[in-house]
Design an enzyme around this catalytic site. Structure first.
Site, mmCIF file in Angstrom:
data_model
loop_
_atom_site.group_PDB
_atom_site.id
_atom_site.type_symbol
_atom_site.label_atom_id
_atom_site.label_comp_id
_atom_site.label_asym_id
_atom_site.label_seq_id
_atom_site.Cartn_x
_atom_site.Cartn_y
_atom_site.Cartn_z
ATOM 1 N N CYS A 1 46.754 62.211 70.802
ATOM 2 C CA CYS A 1 47.867 61.271 70.667
ATOM 3 C C CYS A 1 47.379 59.828 70.627
ATOM 4 C CB CYS A 1 48.861 61.533 71.794
ATOM 5 S SG CYS A 1 49.597 60.121 72.581
ATOM 6 N N CYS B 1 48.352 57.367 73.380
ATOM 7 C CA CYS B 1 47.666 57.727 74.637
ATOM 8 C C CYS B 1 46.289 57.075 74.674
ATOM 9 C CB CYS B 1 47.486 59.237 74.758
ATOM 10 S SG CYS B 1 49.029 60.149 74.747
#
Lengths: 107, 282
Positions: free
Chosen positions: A30, A33
């Protein structure tokens, strides 16, 4: 370095911690992230002694992620005395995370 | 690393780029021509250019912009991350770094689906690439407003067992077998704690997760941490936002939605960004 917790260490590291714990639920694939990772490090350093900051990989630890209803990553959940007391969804700048933590903990 | 990244290529963004260039700053401008301007048959009140056509005004703005050495990118900016000391700008698959940012995106009049913001991160997502794996083997629905949404729906269908595609676009599609297209208008999300169903005008869709894929996202997801007031960024007279190094100009800061006001604000924002950069480099 912010340490990692897992399904098996979540009880001892987070729920039974004597200090409040901020858990960064993240995934390796991600983008936001990845951007949050250095920001979380900065928050951990700034708040050292007041809040413990850890990370949890949602793919490797589906049990904990499911238990706390993680439906989007990154999600940060603040735990105090074994209970979730606050949640931030998505990337946030360090100042905002810090002020959210101080607000939730009254420090 | 750029000195100033300008998000938006309307009058405010171009004005900011011209001033930033005059101050010798390294600039990148993201975006395409202002659709609102291109659709204006005539602009009655721009001083010195009486009754200029929107298309003509865009042409002149672009010529002026081309005379600077600002780098232009047509890529869509999906997020601006404040990294503490610099900004990381996600433009599709690129990550571009800049020391300061000017938001000149214009204002989006399109309404969100009711409860979209309430359930964001709780069953509603703007990013299939980010959140798809959390819905592995589950049922999801995509509300698709553009071409990208078709690609995202196909991507989701490889991970999820079933994908409903609520089509809000006229783009042609060629979906995998487990995608079911629904032609209806979304009204609102419902659920306890997290979004569980999407009510449409004539029917409803129950799913484990909902993806809304459109051309522009709420400012708070574009720039996490930004103070906003409805569809507008909160700024002071120096066009500074609550985030250090982030400025805003043009329609995005509020009414009046006028070209003259936009170019003025673009200039102020650029000068404030220059001040910020000079103070920072000392």
């Amino acid at each position: 370095m912010v340490s990692h917790v897992t399904d098996s260490t979540f009880n001892s590291e987070v729920l039974n911690s004597d200090k409040p714990v901020l858990v960064d639920f993240f995934a390796t694939w991600c983008g936001p992230c990845k951007m949050l990772a250095p920001v979380i490090e900065e928050v951990a350093q700034k708040m050292e002694g007041e809040v413990k900051v850890v990370k949890l990989d949602v793919d490797e630890n589906p049990q904990t992620s499911r238990m706390y209803g993680i439906m989007s990553v990154p999600t940060m959940v603040l735990f105090k005395d074994g209970k979730p007391v606050g949640k931030l969804v998505g990337f946030n700048p360090a100042e905002r995370i810090e002020s959210a933590l101080r607000g939730a903990l009254g420090i | 690393m750029y000195d100033i990244a300008i998000i938006g290529k309307g009058p405010a963004g171009i004005s900011a780029a011209i001033t930033a260039h005059a101050r010798n700053k390294k600039v990148i401008v993201f975006g395409g021509d202002s659709k609102k301007l291109l659709l204006s048959p005539s602009i009655p009140n721009y001083p010195g250019l009486m009754e200029i056509k929107g298309t003509e005004f865009v042409k002149r703005l672009n010529e002026h912009l081309a005379s600077t050495d600002a780098v232009l990118s047509k890529k869509m900016v999906t997020a601006v991350y404040s990294m503490g000391g610099y900004f990381a700008i996600q433009a599709q698959n690129d990550m571009i770094e800049a020391k300061s940012v000017i938001i000149a995106t214009g204002v989006d009049f399109k309404k969100s689906i009711e409860n979209e913001d309430t359930f964001l991160g709780m069953g509603v997502s703007y990013c299939a690439t980010c959140d798809a794996p959390l819905y592995r083997g589950k049922t999801v629905a995509v509300v698709g407003y553009n071409k990208e949404s078709i690609e995202e729906a196909n991507f989701l269908s490889e991970v999820c067992s079933k994908v409903y595609f609520i089509s809000m676009t006229r783009e042609p599609y060629n979906f995998n077998e487990n995608v079911e297209v629904i032609k209806d208008i979304p009204v609102k999300f419902e659920g306890h704690m997290h979004a569980q169903k999407l009510i449409l005008k004539n029917t409803e869709v129950v799913a484990d997760g909902f993806f809304v894929i459109k051309d522009s996202y709420p400012l708070t997801s574009l720039v996490p941490g930004l103070d906003v007031d409805g569809p507008h960024v909160v700024v002071n007279r120096a066009m500074e936002t609550n985030m250090k190094g982030v400025f805003a100009a043009g329609d995005v800061t509020g009414r009046p939605y006028q070209n003259a006001k936009a170019v003025g604000e673009g200039q102020v924002a650029a000068l404030s960004a220059v001040d910020f950069l000079n103070g920072r480099d000392k």
